[in-house]
Design a protein around this motif. Structure first.
Motif, PDB file in Angstrom:
ATOM      1  N   TRP A   1     -72.993  -5.881 -24.371  1.00 11.80           N
ATOM      2  CA  TRP A   1     -72.619  -6.630 -23.178  1.00 11.80           C
ATOM      3  C   TRP A   1     -71.192  -7.158 -23.272  1.00 11.80           C
ATOM      4  CZ3 TRP A   1     -77.915  -9.319 -23.779  1.00 11.80           C
ATOM      5  CH2 TRP A   1     -78.907  -8.498 -23.237  1.00 11.80           C
ATOM      6  N   TRP A   2     -70.772  -7.534 -24.473  1.00 16.62           N
ATOM      7  CA  TRP A   2     -69.392  -8.011 -24.649  1.00 16.62           C
ATOM      8  C   TRP A   2     -68.417  -6.886 -24.315  1.00 16.62           C
ATOM      9  CZ3 TRP A   2     -67.356 -12.613 -24.866  1.00 16.62           C
ATOM     10  CH2 TRP A   2     -66.020 -12.741 -25.241  1.00 16.62           C
ATOM     11  N   LYS A   3     -68.692  -5.680 -24.788  1.00 15.60           N
ATOM     12  CA  LYS A   3     -67.818  -4.537 -24.532  1.00 15.60           C
ATOM     13  C   LYS A   3     -67.807  -4.133 -23.062  1.00 15.60           C
ATOM     14  CE  LYS A   3     -67.931  -2.679 -29.183  1.00 15.60           C
ATOM     15  NZ  LYS A   3     -68.503  -1.679 -30.094  1.00 15.60           N
ATOM     16  N   ALA A   4     -68.822  -4.514 -22.304  1.00 17.90           N
ATOM     17  CA  ALA A   4     -68.859  -4.220 -20.865  1.00 17.90           C
ATOM     18  C   ALA A   4     -67.831  -5.056 -20.098  1.00 17.90           C
ATOM     19  CB  ALA A   4     -70.249  -4.465 -20.303  1.00 17.90           C
ATOM     20  N   ARG A   5     -67.353  -6.137 -20.694  1.00 21.38           N
ATOM     21  CA  ARG A   5     -66.312  -7.008 -20.136  1.00 21.38           C
ATOM     22  C   ARG A   5     -66.691  -7.699 -18.827  1.00 21.38           C
ATOM     23  NH1 ARG A   5     -61.597  -6.693 -22.908  1.00 21.38           N
ATOM     24  NH2 ARG A   5     -61.379  -4.931 -24.303  1.00 21.38           N
ATOM     25  N   ASP A   6     -67.999  -7.918 -18.618  1.00 19.86           N
ATOM     26  CA  ASP A   6     -68.430  -8.666 -17.437  1.00 19.86           C
ATOM     27  C   ASP A   6     -68.030 -10.127 -17.592  1.00 19.86           C
ATOM     28  OD1 ASP A   6     -69.653  -6.406 -16.396  1.00 19.86           O
ATOM     29  OD2 ASP A   6     -71.584  -6.876 -17.318  1.00 19.86           O
ATOM     30  N   VAL A   7     -67.585 -10.735 -16.492  1.00 19.76           N
ATOM     31  CA  VAL A   7     -67.206 -12.137 -16.475  1.00 19.76           C
ATOM     32  C   VAL A   7     -68.011 -12.817 -15.372  1.00 19.76           C
ATOM     33  CG1 VAL A   7     -65.318 -13.778 -16.119  1.00 19.76           C
ATOM     34  CG2 VAL A   7     -64.882 -11.598 -17.268  1.00 19.76           C
ATOM     35  N   ALA A   8     -68.527 -13.997 -15.665  1.00 23.74           N
ATOM     36  CA  ALA A   8     -69.340 -14.698 -14.668  1.00 23.74           C
ATOM     37  C   ALA A   8     -69.044 -16.180 -14.663  1.00 23.74           C
ATOM     38  CB  ALA A   8     -70.824 -14.479 -14.955  1.00 23.74           C
ATOM     39  N   VAL A   9     -69.118 -16.731 -13.487  1.00 22.63           N
ATOM     40  CA  VAL A   9     -69.078 -18.174 -13.290  1.00 22.63           C
ATOM     41  C   VAL A   9     -70.197 -18.469 -12.308  1.00 22.63           C
ATOM     42  CG1 VAL A   9     -67.751 -20.134 -12.456  1.00 22.63           C
ATOM     43  CG2 VAL A   9     -66.584 -18.253 -13.608  1.00 22.63           C
ATOM     44  N   GLN A  10     -71.145 -19.253 -12.741  1.00 26.51           N
ATOM     45  CA  GLN A  10     -72.255 -19.592 -11.861  1.00 26.51           C
ATOM     46  C   GLN A  10     -72.623 -21.035 -12.116  1.00 26.51           C
ATOM     47  OE1 GLN A  10     -75.697 -17.099 -12.275  1.00 26.51           O
ATOM     48  NE2 GLN A  10     -76.747 -18.056 -10.569  1.00 26.51           N
ATOM     49  N   GLY A  11     -72.698 -21.806 -11.063  1.00 28.19           N
ATOM     50  CA  GLY A  11     -72.988 -23.218 -11.224  1.00 28.19           C
ATOM     51  C   GLY A  11     -74.423 -23.612 -10.957  1.00 28.19           C
ATOM     52  N   THR A  12     -75.202 -22.692 -10.358  1.00 29.74           N
ATOM     53  CA  THR A  12     -76.598 -22.993 -10.061  1.00 29.74           C
ATOM     54  C   THR A  12     -77.441 -21.743 -10.261  1.00 29.74           C
ATOM     55  OG1 THR A  12     -76.397 -22.414  -7.721  1.00 29.74           O
ATOM     56  CG2 THR A  12     -75.986 -24.718  -8.314  1.00 29.74           C
ATOM     57  N   GLY A  13     -78.742 -21.957 -10.377  1.00 27.30           N
ATOM     58  CA  GLY A  13     -79.650 -20.827 -10.502  1.00 27.30           C
ATOM     59  C   GLY A  13     -81.048 -21.315 -10.802  1.00 27.30           C
ATOM     60  N   ASN A  14     -81.906 -20.386 -11.174  1.00 28.01           N
ATOM     61  CA  ASN A  14     -83.244 -20.762 -11.606  1.00 28.01           C
ATOM     62  C   ASN A  14     -83.675 -19.824 -12.720  1.00 28.01           C
ATOM     63  OD1 ASN A  14     -84.551 -18.426 -10.443  1.00 28.01           O
ATOM     64  ND2 ASN A  14     -84.277 -19.411  -8.477  1.00 28.01           N
ATOM     65  N   LYS A  15     -84.579 -20.314 -13.524  1.00 23.21           N
ATOM     66  CA  LYS A  15     -85.100 -19.549 -14.646  1.00 23.21           C
ATOM     67  C   LYS A  15     -86.591 -19.834 -14.782  1.00 23.21           C
ATOM     68  CE  LYS A  15     -81.019 -19.157 -17.608  1.00 23.21           C
ATOM     69  NZ  LYS A  15     -80.410 -18.161 -16.853  1.00 23.21           N
ATOM     70  N   VAL A  16     -87.284 -18.861 -15.333  1.00 22.87           N
ATOM     71  CA  VAL A  16     -88.702 -19.011 -15.642  1.00 22.87           C
ATOM     72  C   VAL A  16     -88.829 -18.994 -17.160  1.00 22.87           C
ATOM     73  CG1 VAL A  16     -91.005 -18.011 -15.415  1.00 22.87           C
ATOM     74  CG2 VAL A  16     -89.390 -17.876 -13.493  1.00 22.87           C
ATOM     75  N   PHE A  17     -89.509 -20.006 -17.693  1.00 17.97           N
ATOM     76  CA  PHE A  17     -89.730 -20.143 -19.125  1.00 17.97           C
ATOM     77  C   PHE A  17     -91.224 -20.112 -19.413  1.00 17.97           C
ATOM     78  CE2 PHE A  17     -85.784 -22.454 -18.287  1.00 17.97           C
ATOM     79  CZ  PHE A  17     -84.936 -21.885 -19.229  1.00 17.97           C
ATOM     80  N   HIS A  18     -91.577 -19.642 -20.587  1.00 22.07           N
ATOM     81  CA  HIS A  18     -92.962 -19.676 -21.048  1.00 22.07           C
ATOM     82  C   HIS A  18     -93.011 -20.606 -22.248  1.00 22.07           C
ATOM     83  CE1 HIS A  18     -94.012 -16.587 -18.252  1.00 22.07           C
ATOM     84  NE2 HIS A  18     -93.039 -15.827 -18.705  1.00 22.07           N
ATOM     85  N   HIS A  19     -93.375 -21.848 -21.999  1.00 25.85           N
ATOM     86  CA  HIS A  19     -93.378 -22.869 -23.044  1.00 25.85           C
ATOM     87  C   HIS A  19     -94.711 -22.830 -23.787  1.00 25.85           C
ATOM     88  CE1 HIS A  19     -93.162 -26.731 -25.027  1.00 25.85           C
ATOM     89  NE2 HIS A  19     -91.856 -26.623 -24.861  1.00 25.85           N
ATOM     90  N   PRO A  20     -94.679 -22.923 -25.132  1.00 28.90           N
ATOM     91  CA  PRO A  20     -95.926 -22.822 -25.897  1.00 28.90           C
ATOM     92  C   PRO A  20     -96.900 -23.984 -25.693  1.00 28.90           C
ATOM     93  CG  PRO A  20     -94.085 -23.373 -27.338  1.00 28.90           C
ATOM     94  CD  PRO A  20     -93.512 -23.059 -25.983  1.00 28.90           C
ATOM     95  N   VAL A  21     -96.445 -25.101 -25.167  1.00 29.03           N
ATOM     96  CA  VAL A  21     -97.327 -26.253 -24.972  1.00 29.03           C
ATOM     97  C   VAL A  21     -97.802 -26.365 -23.525  1.00 29.03           C
ATOM     98  CG1 VAL A  21     -97.464 -28.788 -25.064  1.00 29.03           C
ATOM     99  CG2 VAL A  21     -96.316 -27.535 -26.895  1.00 29.03           C
ATOM    100  N   VAL A  22     -96.884 -26.206 -22.556  1.00 28.55           N
ATOM    101  CA  VAL A  22     -97.233 -26.462 -21.158  1.00 28.55           C
ATOM    102  C   VAL A  22     -97.300 -25.203 -20.300  1.00 28.55           C
ATOM    103  CG1 VAL A  22     -96.397 -28.831 -21.215  1.00 28.55           C
ATOM    104  CG2 VAL A  22     -94.849 -26.986 -20.516  1.00 28.55           C
TER     105      VAL A  22
END
Length: 152
Positions: A79-100
């Motif tokens: 991915w580093w060699k692909a030279r993609d550059v990003a600036v993002q200030g908002t978003g969402n993510k889905v996590f799988h937490h082992p407790v909750v």
């Protein structure tokens, strides 16, 4: 650090100070990697954000050290060699937490105008959602329980 963040942060595990870096942990700490529903997309975006940061701080010796250490990771290197550059200030993510369980969280990055390299990332859940309930459970876990859980 808030009690709920201790359940997320791998920094409670004994490790070298230079390994207490989100990029390093994202690629090298199995517990953090396992939290992500879509690790590949999140990690790829992280590399693109890091590339943007290198343009701002090209002479930072800690950054050069991190990049040298990360070059041996095949996904990072590709991915580093692909030279993609990003600036993002908002978003969402889905996590799988082992407790909750599954947490769907929105995030927003706040940047200081006085110190633009300093950022605060705020994570929020939809009010009344199971994700909000999960965050409340994590916030109620005593600090010591967070430490013992994250070191397992």
């Amino acid at each position: 650090m808030s009690r709920s963040s201790t359940m997320w942060k791998a920094s409670k595990v004994k490790m070298r100070e230079k390994d207490r870096n989100y990029v390093w942990l994202l690629f090298n700490h199995p517990a953090l990697r396992a939290l992500y529903d879509d690790w590949e997309s999140g990690a790829h975006a992280c590399v693109a954000y890091l590339r943007m940061h290198t343009a701002r701080c090209p002479d930072d010796p800690r950054l050069h050290d991190l990049l040298a250490r990360m070059a041996s990771h095949p996904d990072f290197d590709r991915w580093w060699k692909a030279r993609d550059v990003a600036v993002q200030g908002t978003g969402n993510k889905v996590f799988h937490h082992p407790v909750v369980g599954t947490l769907t969280l929105d995030w927003a990055t706040l940047t200081s105008s006085a110190v633009p390299d300093q950022h605060v990332v705020m994570w929020t859940a939809e009010p009344g959602s199971s994700s909000e309930k999960g965050l409340r459970i994590l916030a109620a876990v005593p600090e010591e329980a967070g430490r013992s859980h994250s070191s397992s």
